[in-house]
Enzyme design. Structure first.
Site, PDB file in Angstrom:
ATOM      1  N   ARG A 164     -11.657   5.607  10.115  1.00  0.00           N
ATOM      2  CA  ARG A 164     -10.682   7.071   9.297  1.00  0.00           C
ATOM      3  C   ARG A 164     -10.035   8.491  10.966  1.00  0.00           C
ATOM      4  O   ARG A 164     -10.264   9.713  10.734  1.00  0.00           O
ATOM      5  CB  ARG A 164     -11.655   8.701   8.826  1.00  0.00           C
ATOM      6  N   SER A 238     -12.932  11.547  -0.166  1.00  0.00           N
ATOM      7  CA  SER A 238     -14.638  11.755   0.060  1.00  0.00           C
ATOM      8  C   SER A 238     -13.848  12.900   0.898  1.00  0.00           C
ATOM      9  O   SER A 238     -12.686  13.269   2.463  1.00  0.00           O
ATOM     10  CB  SER A 238     -14.096  10.718   1.405  1.00  0.00           C
ATOM     11  N   GLU A 334     -14.023  15.214   6.324  1.00  0.00           N
ATOM     12  CA  GLU A 334     -12.920  14.122   6.722  1.00  0.00           C
ATOM     13  C   GLU A 334     -11.542  14.460   6.248  1.00  0.00           C
ATOM     14  O   GLU A 334     -10.676  14.073   7.135  1.00  0.00           O
ATOM     15  CB  GLU A 334     -13.129  12.350   5.687  1.00  0.00           C
TER      16      GLU A 334
HETATM   17  C1  LIG Z   1      -7.906  10.803  -5.668  1.00  0.00           C
HETATM   18  C2  LIG Z   1      -8.804  10.585  -4.186  1.00  0.00           C
HETATM   19  C3  LIG Z   1      -9.217   9.386  -3.112  1.00  0.00           C
HETATM   20  C4  LIG Z   1      -8.761   9.461  -1.886  1.00  0.00           C
HETATM   21  N1  LIG Z   1      -8.592   7.916  -1.438  1.00  0.00           N
HETATM   22  C5  LIG Z   1      -8.644   7.225  -0.250  1.00  0.00           C
HETATM   23  C6  LIG Z   1      -9.065   6.447   0.088  1.00  0.00           C
HETATM   24  O1  LIG Z   1     -10.008   5.387  -0.535  1.00  0.00           O
HETATM   25  N2  LIG Z   1      -9.028   6.051   1.222  1.00  0.00           N
HETATM   26  C7  LIG Z   1      -8.618   6.924   2.787  1.00  0.00           C
HETATM   27  O2  LIG Z   1      -8.666   6.773   3.618  1.00  0.00           O
HETATM   28  N3  LIG Z   1      -8.002   8.030   1.797  1.00  0.00           N
HETATM   29  C8  LIG Z   1      -8.481   8.685   0.825  1.00  0.00           C
HETATM   30  N4  LIG Z   1      -8.007   9.338   0.352  1.00  0.00           N
HETATM   31  C9  LIG Z   1      -7.403  10.379   1.080  1.00  0.00           C
HETATM   32  C10 LIG Z   1      -5.592  10.634   0.770  1.00  0.00           C
HETATM   33  O3  LIG Z   1      -5.459  10.368   0.379  1.00  0.00           O
HETATM   34  C11 LIG Z   1      -5.172  10.315   2.156  1.00  0.00           C
HETATM   35  O4  LIG Z   1      -5.497  10.464   3.338  1.00  0.00           O
HETATM   36  C12 LIG Z   1      -3.127  10.060   2.245  1.00  0.00           C
HETATM   37  O5  LIG Z   1      -3.477   9.348   3.561  1.00  0.00           O
HETATM   38  C13 LIG Z   1      -3.202  11.535   2.436  1.00  0.00           C
HETATM   39  O6  LIG Z   1      -1.377  11.589   2.270  1.00  0.00           O
HETATM   40  P1  LIG Z   1      -1.065  12.771   1.870  1.00  0.00           P
HETATM   41  O7  LIG Z   1       0.285  12.729   2.598  1.00  0.00           O
HETATM   42  O8  LIG Z   1      -1.112  13.214   0.786  1.00  0.00           O
HETATM   43  O9  LIG Z   1      -1.165  13.819   3.359  1.00  0.00           O
HETATM   44  P2  LIG Z   1      -1.588  15.116   3.698  1.00  0.00           P
HETATM   45  O10 LIG Z   1      -2.806  15.770   2.884  1.00  0.00           O
HETATM   46  O11 LIG Z   1      -0.736  16.128   3.461  1.00  0.00           O
HETATM   47  O12 LIG Z   1      -1.832  15.406   5.523  1.00  0.00           O
HETATM   48  C14 LIG Z   1      -2.642  14.769   6.082  1.00  0.00           C
HETATM   49  C15 LIG Z   1      -2.977  15.422   7.116  1.00  0.00           C
HETATM   50  O13 LIG Z   1      -2.015  15.028   7.335  1.00  0.00           O
HETATM   51  C16 LIG Z   1      -0.563  15.597   8.538  1.00  0.00           C
HETATM   52  N5  LIG Z   1       0.891  14.170   8.016  1.00  0.00           N
HETATM   53  C17 LIG Z   1       0.932  14.625   6.649  1.00  0.00           C
HETATM   54  N6  LIG Z   1       2.507  13.999   7.190  1.00  0.00           N
HETATM   55  C18 LIG Z   1       2.257  13.783   8.031  1.00  0.00           C
HETATM   56  C19 LIG Z   1       3.666  12.974   8.989  1.00  0.00           C
HETATM   57  N7  LIG Z   1       4.803  12.710   8.708  1.00  0.00           N
HETATM   58  N8  LIG Z   1       3.548  13.027  10.201  1.00  0.00           N
HETATM   59  C20 LIG Z   1       2.047  13.884  11.072  1.00  0.00           C
HETATM   60  N9  LIG Z   1       1.593  14.613  10.625  1.00  0.00           N
HETATM   61  C21 LIG Z   1       1.506  14.922   8.928  1.00  0.00           C
HETATM   62  C22 LIG Z   1      -0.968  16.747   8.072  1.00  0.00           C
HETATM   63  O14 LIG Z   1      -0.386  17.923   8.577  1.00  0.00           O
HETATM   64  C23 LIG Z   1      -2.689  16.975   7.363  1.00  0.00           C
HETATM   65  O15 LIG Z   1      -3.286  17.163   8.573  1.00  0.00           O
HETATM   66  C24 LIG Z   1      -8.217   9.664  -1.576  1.00  0.00           C
HETATM   67  C25 LIG Z   1      -7.721  11.412  -1.474  1.00  0.00           C
HETATM   68  C26 LIG Z   1      -7.425  11.746  -3.171  1.00  0.00           C
HETATM   69  C27 LIG Z   1      -7.356  13.331  -3.148  1.00  0.00           C
END
Ligand SMILES: Cc1cc2nc3c(=O)[nH]c(=O)nc-3n(C[C@H](O)[C@H](O)[C@H](O)COP(=O)(O)OP(=O)(O)OC[C@H]3O[C@@H](n4cnc5c(N)ncnc54)[C@H](O)[C@@H]3O)c2cc1C
Length: 338
Positions: A164, A238, A334
């Site tokens: 992560r 998580s 995380e």
């Molecule tokens: C129900 C649930 C289950 C999940 N299960 C998992 C799992 O199994 N495994 C796992 O690894 N994660 C999991 N996650 C966490 C999440 O889905 C991941 O971390 C996902 O990659 C986040 O993507 P996002 O686009 O929503 O990011 P955001 O929440 O929008 O951003 C996360 C971070 O990345 C930055 N960011 C976003 N896009 C960019 C970009 N293009 N360039 C630079 N920085 C950027 C943001 O500024 C922020 O700091 C889960 C979340 C939920 C709600």
């Protein structure tokens, strides 16, 4: 480009936290992003790139501009004897991309089905599930440096992926906007069913011929039954990482907590499931106001409605302290705290 003032982010984060951004703009091209970052009014403004908002906890209003990534496009850019190389724009939805790959028989992402969020954030924390992480299928990415809008290529080595973790969460925190990611996907699938309950689920589904489609469906079934749906209860998956501790510390703890679950990382390190530690401290199902710990998944903190980011953060801090007291283990978050 439309820049909206005093914009509520409640619909833009899966915790459903109601904070305001001083300004909000969605960009659909690199030119629009460059224009925004280089404009006189924004060069000294704090900015935050937002994907699907599924790994973020907003604890305050954003005194700056939120840049919503809406870059789209999926392209097969090359293939060789063993691999397809597929480029996906950062604003594409992760799960829709996984389904696209499965439909075209590009193998390697099936275990990562149904993870919320967008492509752009996937390398940020090297997303992983069911024994696979994106580093396993990662070929490279393009990112724009915010300070001078130059475009940089990152290889797997450059990203320094860990559990992560990547350079984008540490060394280059807030410095780059990830524009697209290239994945190296297999022509001949290498099935990975040993993790979690995948095999049991495949049996339940009565699958005779293993395929990436079947594995993806098994993962979807397991995740849907286990994890709270953010559309129903606010959460970001998580909240904490599973901590790694020294083998010597584990041996000492094991004498007291005989049933302590663990995975051996190497001869010096042992990983402990954070969910178990949290549950042992009595937090499972805990609720204070609208902030809580999920009743089945102690690793998932939830917003039952009107909790604010500070409520959730304070609860996470109480959990950290109690785990530290009982086990002398420090949990690491995380989720990105903003
Ligand atoms: C129900 C649930 C289950 C999940 N299960 C998992 C799992 O199994 N495994 C796992 O690894 N994660 C999991 N996650 C966490 C999440 O889905 C991941 O971390 C996902 O990659 C986040 O993507 P996002 O686009 O929503 O990011 P955001 O929440 O929008 O951003 C996360 C971070 O990345 C930055 N960011 C976003 N896009 C960019 C970009 N293009 N360039 C630079 N920085 C950027 C943001 O500024 C922020 O700091 C889960 C979340 C939920 C709600």
């Amino acid at each position: 480009m439309n820049i909206i003032k005093n914009f509520s982010l409640k619909q833009y984060n899966t915790f459903g936290i109601d904070v305001n951004a001083k300004e909000f703009a969605a960009f659909t091209s690199v030119d629009e992003l460059t224009e925004l970052l280089s404009s006189k009014s924004h060069t000294n403004t704090h900015n935050l790139v937002l994907g699907g908002g599924s790994n973020i906890l907003f604890t305050k209003n954003i005194d700056g501009i939120v840049l919503k990534n809406e870059l789209k496009g999926i392209e097969l850019i090359k293939e060789d004897q063993h691999h397809f190389y597929v480029k996906a724009a950062a604003g594409e939805n992760w799960h829709q991309f996984v389904l696209h790959c499965i439909k075209h028989n590009y193998a390697g992402l099936e275990n990562l089905s149904l993870i919320p969020g967008n492509i752009g954030a996937s390398p940020m924390q090297n997303i992983g599930a069911y024994g696979v992480e994106i580093k396993d299928v990662f070929e490279g990415l393009e990112a724009l440096k915010k300070s001078d809008q130059s475009i940089h290529l990152f290889t797997t080595n450059d990203c320094e992926f860990g559990y992560r973790e990547s350079v984008f969460k540490r060394k280059y925190k807030d410095e780059f906007v990830i524009l697209n990611v290239i994945f190296r996907l297999n022509k001949i699938p290498v099935y990975n069913t040993s993790y979690g309950a995948i095999e049991q689920e495949l049996e339940k589904m009565n699958v005779k011929d293993l395929s990436i489609q079947a594995i993806s469906q098994a993962v979807i079934n397991i995740r849907s039954s286990k994890l709270p749906d953010p559309n129903k209860i606010g959460n970001a998956g998580s909240f904490f990482k599973n901590p790694t501790i020294k083998t010597s510390a584990f041996k000492a703890l094991e004498k007291v907590h005989k049933k302590m679950p663990h995975y051996i990382v190497d001869e010096n390190n042992v990983k402990i499931p954070a969910a178990w530690l949290i549950e042992q401290c009595g937090w499972k199902g805990y609720k204070k106001g609208d902030a809580g710990v999920h009743k089945n998944q102690p690793l998932v903190l939830v917003n039952y409605g009107n909790a604010n980011g500070k409520d959730i953060y304070d609860l996470s801090e109480e959990i950290v302290q109690s785990v530290k007291e009982k086990f002398k283990i420090t949990l690491e978050r995380e989720v990105n705290i903003i």
